[in-house]
Write a protein that holds these residues in place. Sequence first.
Motif, short mmCIF file in Angstrom:
data_model
loop_
_atom_site.label_atom_id
_atom_site.label_comp_id
_atom_site.label_asym_id
_atom_site.label_seq_id
_atom_site.Cartn_x
_atom_site.Cartn_y
_atom_site.Cartn_z
N MET A 1 1.09 -1.20 0.08
CA MET A 1 0.00 0.07 0.11
C MET A 1 0.84 1.14 0.08
SD MET A 1 -2.85 1.18 2.71
CE MET A 1 -3.56 -0.67 2.76
N LEU A 2 1.83 1.51 0.92
CA LEU A 2 2.91 2.48 0.83
C LEU A 2 3.59 2.65 -0.49
CD1 LEU A 2 4.25 4.58 2.22
CD2 LEU A 2 5.96 2.86 3.10
N LEU A 3 4.00 1.55 -0.88
CA LEU A 3 4.60 1.63 -2.54
C LEU A 3 3.66 2.28 -3.40
CD1 LEU A 3 7.06 1.01 -4.29
CD2 LEU A 3 5.87 -1.40 -4.60
N LEU A 4 2.47 1.56 -3.75
CA LEU A 4 1.31 2.14 -4.61
C LEU A 4 0.90 3.69 -4.18
CD1 LEU A 4 -0.47 -1.17 -5.49
CD2 LEU A 4 1.15 -0.17 -6.47
N GLU A 5 0.83 3.95 -3.16
CA GLU A 5 0.19 5.37 -2.58
C GLU A 5 1.75 6.11 -3.21
OE1 GLU A 5 -0.41 5.30 1.57
OE2 GLU A 5 -2.36 4.58 1.26
N THR A 6 2.66 5.72 -2.95
CA THR A 6 3.86 6.58 -3.29
C THR A 6 3.66 6.77 -4.92
OG1 THR A 6 5.27 5.90 -1.53
CG2 THR A 6 6.38 7.09 -3.56
N LEU A 7 3.54 5.86 -5.52
CA LEU A 7 3.48 5.86 -7.12
C LEU A 7 2.06 6.51 -7.48
CD1 LEU A 7 5.33 2.56 -8.01
CD2 LEU A 7 5.99 4.84 -7.93
N LYS A 8 1.23 6.40 -6.69
CA LYS A 8 -0.23 7.11 -6.81
C LYS A 8 -1.18 6.33 -7.86
CE LYS A 8 1.54 12.00 -6.38
NZ LYS A 8 1.86 13.24 -7.18
N VAL A 9 -1.03 5.01 -7.55
CA VAL A 9 -1.60 4.01 -8.46
C VAL A 9 -2.53 3.00 -7.62
CG1 VAL A 9 -1.05 2.09 -10.06
CG2 VAL A 9 0.33 3.85 -9.89
N LYS A 10 -3.62 2.93 -8.15
CA LYS A 10 -4.71 2.02 -7.26
C LYS A 10 -4.12 0.53 -7.67
CE LYS A 10 -8.59 5.10 -7.62
NZ LYS A 10 -9.90 5.60 -8.41
N GLN A 11 -4.20 -0.33 -6.77
CA GLN A 11 -4.04 -1.94 -6.76
C GLN A 11 -4.70 -2.31 -7.85
OE1 GLN A 11 -3.79 -3.69 -3.25
NE2 GLN A 11 -3.06 -5.70 -3.81
N THR A 12 -6.13 -2.08 -7.99
CA THR A 12 -7.08 -2.85 -8.86
C THR A 12 -6.59 -2.71 -10.37
OG1 THR A 12 -8.39 -0.65 -8.89
CG2 THR A 12 -9.11 -2.46 -7.54
N ILE A 13 -5.82 -1.57 -10.72
CA ILE A 13 -5.33 -1.29 -12.17
C ILE A 13 -4.29 -2.22 -12.59
CG2 ILE A 13 -3.78 0.04 -13.58
CD1 ILE A 13 -6.68 1.62 -13.23
N LEU A 14 -3.56 -2.96 -11.45
CA LEU A 14 -2.58 -3.99 -11.76
C LEU A 14 -3.09 -5.52 -11.82
CD1 LEU A 14 0.27 -2.27 -9.62
CD2 LEU A 14 -0.25 -1.97 -12.05
N GLU A 15 -4.26 -5.50 -11.29
CA GLU A 15 -4.73 -6.97 -11.37
C GLU A 15 -4.55 -7.91 -12.51
OE1 GLU A 15 -8.58 -6.61 -9.58
OE2 GLU A 15 -7.86 -6.18 -7.59
N PRO A 16 -5.17 -7.23 -13.79
CA PRO A 16 -4.69 -8.19 -14.97
C PRO A 16 -3.32 -7.99 -15.53
CG PRO A 16 -6.23 -6.01 -15.26
CD PRO A 16 -5.40 -5.97 -14.11
N ILE A 17 -2.33 -7.28 -15.00
CA ILE A 17 -0.87 -7.56 -15.40
C ILE A 17 -0.02 -8.64 -14.82
CG2 ILE A 17 0.95 -6.13 -15.31
CD1 ILE A 17 -1.45 -4.87 -16.66
N PRO A 18 0.69 -9.15 -15.47
CA PRO A 18 1.62 -10.41 -15.05
C PRO A 18 2.44 -9.81 -13.91
CG PRO A 18 1.84 -10.47 -17.44
CD PRO A 18 1.08 -9.09 -16.96
N ALA A 19 2.68 -10.63 -12.92
CA ALA A 19 3.39 -10.12 -11.82
C ALA A 19 4.77 -9.66 -12.24
CB ALA A 19 3.70 -11.47 -10.86
N SER A 20 5.59 -10.19 -13.03
CA SER A 20 6.85 -9.55 -13.14
C SER A 20 6.75 -8.19 -13.92
CB SER A 20 7.29 -10.40 -14.36
OG SER A 20 6.69 -10.63 -15.45
#
Length: 618
Positions: free
Chosen positions: A381-400
Amino acid sequence: MAMLFSTVFPSIQTWSSDGGCDISDKKLTTLKDRAREKIQMAHSLSVGGSGYVCPLLIREVFIQVLIKLQVCFVQCFSEADRDIMTLANHWNCPVLSSDSDFCIFDLKTGFCPLNSFQWRNINTIKGTQNYIPAKCFSLDAFCHHFSNMNKALLPLFAVLCGNDHINLPIMETFLSKARLPLGATSSKGRRHHRILGLLNWLSHFANPTEALDNVLKYLPKKDRENVKELLCGSMEEYQQSRVKLQDFFQCGTYACPDALNLGLPEWVLVALAKGQLSPFISDALVLRRTILHTQVENMQQPNAHRISQPIRQIIYGLLLNASPHLDKTSRNALPPQPLAFSEMERINKNIKTSIIDAVELAKDHSDLSKLTELSLRRRQMLLLETLKVKQTILEPIPASLKLPVAVSCYWLQHTETKTKLHHLQSLLLAMLMGPLTAIINSPGKEELQEDGAKMLYAEFQRVKVQTRLGTRLDLDTAHIFCQWQSCLQMGMYLNQLLSTPLPEPDLTRLYSGSLVHGLCQQLLASTSVESLLSMCPEAKQLYEHLFNATRSYAPTEIFLPKGKSNSKKKRQKKQNTSCSKNRGRTTAHTKCWYKGNNRFGLLMVENLEEHSEASDLE
């Protein structure tokens, strides 16, 4: 950096590398000179000239390659030369390095300069063993050349010439008054003659004490004691180290007195030794000062690292309360400001130091010793808040690819990047290289899928080769990609500091400068993403996921037809002006140019006299 290799056990390879800056900061002047040198070379390259500047993420790529090749390595806490010399002598191994300081160290089995390896000239012994020809510098052979000179005199020679740690102007008094052989006062090839003369002069003395006493005779009496203390202290840098790096390769850890005295958390010391944390982190932690390395960018624009400053401020916030023992060390370089960190960065074609305030974080994030105890969810959460990105956006993206996509979303939100659609498309297309390789190498894939992946991979390779063949660099595009790389670098450092809540991407297949620049040119000319990806439906589907995740963070103007975003450009110009005014308190360094950073490279020349004569003819 240096590599140790064994001639007895050729399958065993180890690599030891420098960590952060020396905690005494005695190399600060040298570091500034090298930063200026790098700026000049980057500028030369940016306008089509010559030079060599390492890519920004080369250290991270190198460590990933070492891990893939299963090469054991250790990252030293600070300056590594003495530790490497001690380990090399313990293992009876030569040292491979580009640092000419190893010409001065007393290495049992020698020093192999990296530029002496004939990498493409692979030879075979009796049809069984392959080898690469190289040269090995021997201190014994070198001293034999100078009347069997005592090799213990070489550290004195190094400090009299001036090395990375010391460069006393008063030494000119000695060098001008002493009658050095071989025409030291010649106007042509003066430096080479001086080195030869100094070596011949030193060879007449039995030991360093006798030689040093004779040096001091040429100096004013009032300066002698101070100079003697400085020279003796600098000569210590060439002696054996107390650190036993061999313990790391046997036990997975080693004791570094300097690091232990600072009272740093154990997990930080282990992560630094394993290369899981960057020297950038140790510099910020110990010195409260970091160096932002210049890339081949547009020197007329603000440096490319400005965009990632908010990420660094979070990193600094996490490091604020690491240990009470750090206060004395870091306060030497900064005024007494509790949140202040200094950054050495490029301004135009020179360097400056900016004072940047860390972000004060919540209490559970402000204790570095307990940072690893936070849950994965909190760290992510701290990482994504710093990057100003919602976690849901990344769900379809491969882990790598989650971290690179999150970083790209951060990059797109900063209007100073002046990003265009083809820049984003090129970056996302380049990210397909890793998945394409996986498809090609996967035994379970159908032949049709594999063929499509091979065709697209071959097309990307063709673009890379074509770009390398001399296509003119678009400087504005280069600057934009430099900004993205800075965001990725700092995003990775924050991710590492938080114990990788997102998987670390494979950098060897994530970004290629020649590929993204080549794709930019093709997309601007006539090629469309759809036509490029039509040969590989699997890659096309992945690209759509990447594009959909990032497009919601991109300014709407990049999707407009050309000529409809003039008002946006005016707003960008205003914001850039405002940003530069609020950048922070700065101290400019106006001294220009640099000194060579491989001071003792001349010692590796096979025939010093011939080299000196040749320099006279130049």
